[in-house]
Motif scaffolding. Sequence first.
Motif, PDB file in Angstrom:
ATOM      1  N   UNK C  35     -19.434  26.674 -60.660  1.00 15.46           N
ATOM      2  CA  UNK C  35     -20.674  26.085 -60.593  1.00 15.46           C
ATOM      3  C   UNK C  35     -20.799  24.779 -60.305  1.00 15.46           C
ATOM      4  N   UNK C  36     -21.406  24.036 -59.386  1.00 19.10           N
ATOM      5  CA  UNK C  36     -21.273  22.586 -58.934  1.00 19.10           C
ATOM      6  C   UNK C  36     -22.658  21.858 -59.510  1.00 19.10           C
ATOM      7  N   UNK C  37     -22.568  20.869 -60.311  1.00 14.48           N
ATOM      8  CA  UNK C  37     -23.526  20.150 -60.808  1.00 14.48           C
ATOM      9  C   UNK C  37     -23.601  18.779 -60.153  1.00 14.48           C
ATOM     10  N   UNK C  38     -24.701  18.206 -59.716  1.00 15.11           N
ATOM     11  CA  UNK C  38     -24.789  17.148 -59.172  1.00 15.11           C
ATOM     12  C   UNK C  38     -25.612  16.286 -60.111  1.00 15.11           C
ATOM     13  N   UNK C  39     -24.949  15.021 -60.623  1.00 14.09           N
ATOM     14  CA  UNK C  39     -25.747  14.169 -61.642  1.00 14.09           C
ATOM     15  C   UNK C  39     -25.208  14.540 -63.170  1.00 14.09           C
ATOM     16  N   UNK C  40     -24.985  13.575 -63.850  1.00 18.60           N
ATOM     17  CA  UNK C  40     -24.503  13.765 -65.129  1.00 18.60           C
ATOM     18  C   UNK C  40     -25.424  12.918 -66.152  1.00 18.60           C
ATOM     19  N   UNK C  41     -26.588  12.722 -65.739  1.00 18.05           N
ATOM     20  CA  UNK C  41     -27.657  12.568 -66.870  1.00 18.05           C
ATOM     21  C   UNK C  41     -27.781  13.525 -68.036  1.00 18.05           C
ATOM     22  N   UNK C  42     -28.910  13.426 -68.603  1.00 12.29           N
ATOM     23  CA  UNK C  42     -29.173  14.449 -69.683  1.00 12.29           C
ATOM     24  C   UNK C  42     -29.294  15.873 -69.226  1.00 12.29           C
ATOM     25  N   UNK C  43     -29.764  16.185 -68.244  1.00 14.22           N
ATOM     26  CA  UNK C  43     -29.861  17.627 -67.443  1.00 14.22           C
ATOM     27  C   UNK C  43     -28.526  18.045 -67.075  1.00 14.22           C
ATOM     28  N   UNK C  44     -27.937  17.094 -66.443  1.00 14.88           N
ATOM     29  CA  UNK C  44     -26.743  17.377 -65.620  1.00 14.88           C
ATOM     30  C   UNK C  44     -25.413  17.656 -66.810  1.00 14.88           C
ATOM     31  N   UNK C  45     -25.511  16.562 -67.785  1.00 16.26           N
ATOM     32  CA  UNK C  45     -24.434  16.694 -68.400  1.00 16.26           C
ATOM     33  C   UNK C  45     -24.415  17.708 -69.488  1.00 16.26           C
ATOM     34  N   UNK C  65     -19.226   5.331 -62.317  1.00 22.63           N
ATOM     35  CA  UNK C  65     -17.966   5.466 -62.438  1.00 22.63           C
ATOM     36  C   UNK C  65     -17.675   6.036 -63.683  1.00 22.63           C
ATOM     37  N   UNK C  66     -18.640   6.529 -64.467  1.00 21.49           N
ATOM     38  CA  UNK C  66     -18.395   7.439 -65.296  1.00 21.49           C
ATOM     39  C   UNK C  66     -19.833   8.187 -65.530  1.00 21.49           C
ATOM     40  N   UNK C  67     -19.548   9.440 -65.994  1.00 18.83           N
ATOM     41  CA  UNK C  67     -20.889  10.407 -66.305  1.00 18.83           C
ATOM     42  C   UNK C  67     -21.558   9.630 -67.213  1.00 18.83           C
ATOM     43  N   UNK C  68     -21.187   8.547 -68.236  1.00 17.54           N
ATOM     44  CA  UNK C  68     -22.000   8.087 -69.110  1.00 17.54           C
ATOM     45  C   UNK C  68     -23.172   7.058 -68.782  1.00 17.54           C
ATOM     46  N   UNK C  69     -22.836   6.719 -67.509  1.00 19.28           N
ATOM     47  CA  UNK C  69     -23.696   5.551 -66.958  1.00 19.28           C
ATOM     48  C   UNK C  69     -25.079   6.218 -66.276  1.00 19.28           C
ATOM     49  N   UNK C  70     -25.411   7.570 -66.204  1.00 23.40           N
ATOM     50  CA  UNK C  70     -26.161   7.946 -65.711  1.00 23.40           C
ATOM     51  C   UNK C  70     -27.658   7.532 -66.199  1.00 23.40           C
ATOM     52  N   UNK C  71     -28.785   7.316 -65.546  1.00 23.47           N
ATOM     53  CA  UNK C  71     -29.753   6.573 -65.989  1.00 23.47           C
ATOM     54  C   UNK C  71     -30.553   6.929 -67.161  1.00 23.47           C
ATOM     55  N   UNK C  72     -30.239   8.146 -67.542  1.00 29.11           N
ATOM     56  CA  UNK C  72     -31.170   8.604 -68.729  1.00 29.11           C
ATOM     57  C   UNK C  72     -30.624   7.835 -69.870  1.00 29.11           C
ATOM     58  N   UNK C  73     -29.573   7.054 -69.808  1.00 24.01           N
ATOM     59  CA  UNK C  73     -29.002   6.099 -70.752  1.00 24.01           C
ATOM     60  C   UNK C  73     -29.964   5.020 -70.948  1.00 24.01           C
ATOM     61  N   UNK C  74     -30.924   4.769 -70.177  1.00 23.99           N
ATOM     62  CA  UNK C  74     -31.816   3.916 -70.188  1.00 23.99           C
ATOM     63  C   UNK C  74     -33.109   4.068 -71.017  1.00 23.99           C
ATOM     64  N   UNK C  75     -33.300   5.218 -71.214  1.00 22.39           N
ATOM     65  CA  UNK C  75     -34.538   5.814 -71.887  1.00 22.39           C
ATOM     66  C   UNK C  75     -34.653   5.061 -73.280  1.00 22.39           C
ATOM     67  N   UNK C  76     -35.732   4.684 -73.553  1.00 26.19           N
ATOM     68  CA  UNK C  76     -35.854   3.802 -74.858  1.00 26.19           C
ATOM     69  C   UNK C  76     -36.370   4.576 -75.995  1.00 26.19           C
ATOM     70  N   UNK C 223     -28.642  20.756 -59.109  1.00 25.28           N
ATOM     71  CA  UNK C 223     -29.128  19.425 -58.831  1.00 25.28           C
ATOM     72  C   UNK C 223     -29.843  18.926 -59.985  1.00 25.28           C
ATOM     73  N   UNK C 224     -29.076  17.837 -60.407  1.00 20.21           N
ATOM     74  CA  UNK C 224     -29.819  17.251 -61.718  1.00 20.21           C
ATOM     75  C   UNK C 224     -29.646  15.692 -61.295  1.00 20.21           C
ATOM     76  N   UNK C 225     -30.040  15.403 -60.148  1.00 18.39           N
ATOM     77  CA  UNK C 225     -29.894  14.135 -59.504  1.00 18.39           C
ATOM     78  C   UNK C 225     -31.037  12.906 -60.020  1.00 18.39           C
ATOM     79  N   UNK C 226     -31.820  13.342 -60.849  1.00 19.04           N
ATOM     80  CA  UNK C 226     -32.954  12.381 -61.177  1.00 19.04           C
ATOM     81  C   UNK C 226     -34.014  12.292 -60.315  1.00 19.04           C
ATOM     82  N   UNK C 227     -35.005  11.174 -60.640  1.00 20.44           N
ATOM     83  CA  UNK C 227     -36.234  11.115 -59.910  1.00 20.44           C
ATOM     84  C   UNK C 227     -36.078   9.888 -58.570  1.00 20.44           C
TER      85      UNK C 227
END
Lengths: 228, 254, 657
Positions: C35-45, C65-76, C223-227
């Motif tokens: 299985x291939x997963x594109x994107x490592x935000x909340x859904x992808x990771x 540069x790391x899966x931890x940087x996906x923009x889900x990280x900025x949700x407040x 695909x979990x590549x965000x909006x």
Amino acid sequence: MKWSELFTSSVGKKFVMGLTGVFLILFLIVHVGLNACIWAMDGGQMFNLAANFMGSTVVMRILEIGLFATIILHIVQAYVLELQNRRKRSIGYQVPMGNKGSKWYSRYMGWLGTLILFFLIVHIRNFWVPSRWLEMPEVTYPPGVTVHDLFGLMKDTFTNIWLVLLYLLGCVSLAFHLMHGFQSAFRSLGVYNNRYIHLINGIGIGFSIIVPLAFAMMPISMYLNWVQ
Amino acid sequence: MEHYTMNLTLKVWRQKNKKDKGSFETYTVSDISSEMSFLEMFDVLNERMVHEGKEPIAFDHDCREGICGMCSMYINGRPHGPWEGTTTCQLHMRAFKDGDTIVVEPWRANAFPVIKDLVVDRSAFDRIIQAGGYISVNTGNAVDANATPIEKNKADTSFAAAACIGCGACVAACKNSSALLFLSAKVSHLALLPQGGPERKTRVVDMIAQMDKEGFGSCTSTGACEAVCPKEIPITNIARLNAEYGHAGLTSDK
Amino acid sequence: MFKSNIPDGSLDKKWEDYKGHVKLVNPANKRSLEVIIIGTGLAGASAAASLGEMGYKVKAFCFQDSPRRAHSIAAQGGINAAKNYQNDGDSTFRLFYDTIKGGDYRSRESNVYRLAAVSASIIDQCVAQGVPFAREYGGLLSNRSFGGVQVQRTFYAAGQTGQQLLIGAYQALERQVALGTVEMFTRHEMLEIVIIDGKTRGIIARNLVTGELERHFGHAVLLASGGYGNVFYLSTNAMGSNVTAAWKAHKQGAYFGNPCFTQIHPTCIPVTGDHQSKLTLMSESLRNDGRIWVPKEKNDPRKPGEIPEAERDYYLERRYPAFGNLVPRDVASRAAKERCDAGYGVGTSKQAVYLDFATAIERYGKTECRKHGIDNPTAEDIRHHGVEVVKEKYGNLFDMYAKITGEDPYTTPMRIYPAVHYTMGGLWVDYELMTTIPGLYAMGEANFSDHGANRLGASALMQGLADGYFVIPYTIGNYLADEIRTKAIPTSHAAFEAAEKIVSERLSQLKNINGTQSPESFHKRLGKIMWDKCGMARNEAGLKEAIEEIRALKAEFWRDVRITGNIAEFNPELDKAGRVADFIELGELMCQDALMRRESCGGHFREEMQTEDGEAKRDDANFSFVAAWEYKSDSNWELHKEQLEFEVAHPSQRSYK
């Protein structure tokens, strides 16, 4: 985890530094306490007797060996760490960080330690070697105890202004070495509760001022003939 | 707040790729608004360079709100620049004044090789997490979230450690290139929670072993890491890690 | 393939029944399914971790540069879950109902109900992973309230909830990497999907460090590549957030659902000038305690502190007494725009309103003084204690505000203005999250499914994790169970060859234009068109103009873009150019969709369609459908409609008054 790892990994090496450091701090307490006897104003009797006691029993001899071992371990480990750490950044910064974030004496522990090492060599040659290995004048106190006259040796030694200055430099180096080392040793040994950290930091600052100051006053007192 | 514009001289590290030797290049930028962020100032410079047909300066950035941990410039002798508790992307130009010279370098550490210009490879951090920076719980195995009450203080301290953004400023600032603040933040985050209990010993031991393997130095407690951490993660975490490590070492069954 | 595949049965039984009857893959077979997963935000990771745990061979890709940087990280602000820990009447049904209503009846009932049903498990899972949610003194989890609801169901970790949840999922993912079930490809960008015999069989990815193209086979691609909020150039998205992966899939045959549904978030730091590269959100949670107002006087030159209570217009409390400052985002945004357009805006740009914490500071201060046993507290005591409480709740947000604006929000009210934040639209998916291309799935913000025309606060995190942890692990099995006999296809297959050729030709084409303008400058211009004509308010004439302008921009882009550097190296300009090219095409589709939808609903506000008092006027008779657009050829799409059936939550005029 193997035993060796506990002392050879990057954190393990710090354990060694911390443990030996704390042991040396304890030694300093004994040393400064004993030497303070010069101020008893009794012609050095109390001091000479105390110094004699420190070399008189088997236990003390074993501790002495332990002390030397500790010092050597502390020094060797420190140089090993310093050299290894320096190799972790082959290309340095154009603009160094300097004091933005750390104290100079925290960064220059290696140099401070080296200064202390030079001082230590002279110091051991001055006092420990004559007392342990060479012939030296003796005094007899009632009721008939004959001991080495280390007090007299101190008085002789500290007539030389250059030696006094060297000792003062040693004390200053020690003060800054302790300023970092005292609290750092406890951090390396894993003291993390804020209440103890505050306590240790307070004691550490006090210790690194008072103890070296007390040591520094000894050659000064001798040189200026404040003690008889 | 008074706004102003300024002219600046930039000395920036340029390096074509990993193998290139690299050197500093000097640029001037003018009419920079004090309201701009530091990276927006770089945008202006880059836009001009593209216009002139030169290759713009490569730098890492993504969220530009101080949380993703991607930005990584060493500015005038300090990771993330002069402001405390701030990432490069949140640094604003009002920190500088007209006529200033700003020197910008990449993170320097052998464990973080330069990829291009100001971009470095921080994958070592991922490998350290792989070594044990997690709680082993498969999806669907969890009990009710409120089944285990956790002391508020501990939860808060754990959160403060978990706030680490993995930017690597601690390594960049440390004279020994040690990653111990990063590790200790993760070890503390998980050790302070009861969920992290079962793997407490192996976690810290394995993560330290990996850190040593990656070529980071060892901590000498200078405190530079704490001072530059954009999330102000306290160095007490390093003490806690040391305690965890010692505990693991002394009580290991093997 | 355009079938929603909603299971039969009553709404509350559908997911249980589905799980009970879905096809399974035995553990031995899982090991040979890739299985291939594109994107490592909340859904992808979360999907990568969960599928790895189950035994599938997973390859995960991210451009950072790391899966931890996906923009889900900025949700407040937080994550919703129907736990009813506050005993305030919450339930799965209520979360479902709030979400449907909040989305202005433009989402699929069955998906939303499933989302509400699994929400509670997400919190359990995250706590087990060590996510340090905020807690009460008794050690139990704390909750707060978000817009559009009247219960407290939002779990949070200060103003960094997204970060903590993502770190949890990231750690679970890295654990699988260590175990060898997941292979992680950082600094990689997916540039094409590979279809063989009608099924998705892999991707072409570009290694962003070396510039090399790589072929990867997979039995299925997620695909979990965000909006795609960055189509507006200025948004709260990360600089790298892009539509490219979803757009490539769309052009290969995946329908795009409701592209015009964009969420404009009401509380962001206002734009300061042309240099602005992105906008920063101030969490919706601030509206728990902050009161929004403007002066009653037009163009009032006074400082906020000098304007007495009686001369302030708390317009949300005035217009919507039942929900007050906690109306949903679309409503709050429009109300702010209305005030500013009418001339009551504040700050130098006059495009801002105040968000004021003075009342909350005083209220908390009094409570704290009582708690500390201070009798007859002075105003200073109250303020001191009140500020402490506010600091604990929102400290990081206040700090961020101070850094960006140079103002102290503890003493002077924040200035805020709406900004693009989230896109409800995305790839059309069925109940199983499969797109119209077999074997291609879309999760999280990348799909269109759960939020209708407006998303409620703290629901994006919920959806991302629901999709990744609790939905896809079941639904993908239903597809892969039939694939166990499919051996891994060698990437020397003609289809891979052809796909790679398309990608490399496109890259050379971009590079060879050798024009004069930077990709960034085109992006800015696209953003301006979109914001002016397809932003918070849209009308027919504007949209038609926008379509023409975008077409002209596209032509100019392909004639005059300049990309420095080379293809076979680390080249952010080239990465950016490819993304901007896709955004331009998407922009046109968004305008087409907005033009087609002659009604106002949620975040989509057609000026022609409003009630007398300026509220959105929905047209259920004609537009109760999901618009699924099929790509035919350049600037040419065909509309497919998925009619929405409401069996339980019957559409009514949405009122927060």
